[in-house]
Design a protein around this motif. Structure first.
Motif: not given
Length: 79
Positions: A7-26
Motif C-alpha cells: 500500500x502506497x504512499x505509506x509503503x505498508x506491505x502485507x501478505x494476502x490470499x487471492x480472493x480475499x476482500x481488499x478492504x479486509x486486507x487493508x
C-alpha cells in the motif's frame, strides 16, 4: 496462493490470499481506505493499482495469478 500487497504512499506491505476482500486486507495492514456506499457506486473507496487502473476497493478482491500487487491510495477531501 499468497500475494504480496504493498500500500502506497505509506509503503505498508502485507501478505494476502487471492480472493480475499481488499478492504479486509487493508484493515489487517492498518491501512484506512475510506468507504461510502460499499457497493462501488460512490467511488469513495477508489484506489489505483500499479498498472494505473482505478478500482473500487469495496467490491474488489485480491486477484489470483499475481505474486505482488501495489495499491496506491489517495484521499478525496470531499469525503
Amino acid at each position: 496462493m499468497s500475494v504480496k500487497i504493498r500500500f502506497l504512499p505509506d509503503d505498508v506491505t502485507i501478505e494476502a490470499e487471492a480472493g480475499e476482500p481488499m478492504l479486509i486486507v487493508a484493515k489487517r495492514a492498518g491501512v484506512l481506505i475510506p468507504t461510502g456506499c460499499l457497493m462501488g457506486s460512490c467511488h469513495a473507496c477508489e484506489v489505483e493499482l500499479d498498472n494505473g487502473e482505478a478500482i473500487c476497493a469495496c467490491i474488489t478482491a485480491i486477484p489470483a495469478g499475481c505474486e505482488q500487487l501495489t495499491i496506491n491510495l489517495y484521499s478525496d477531501d470531499n469525503w
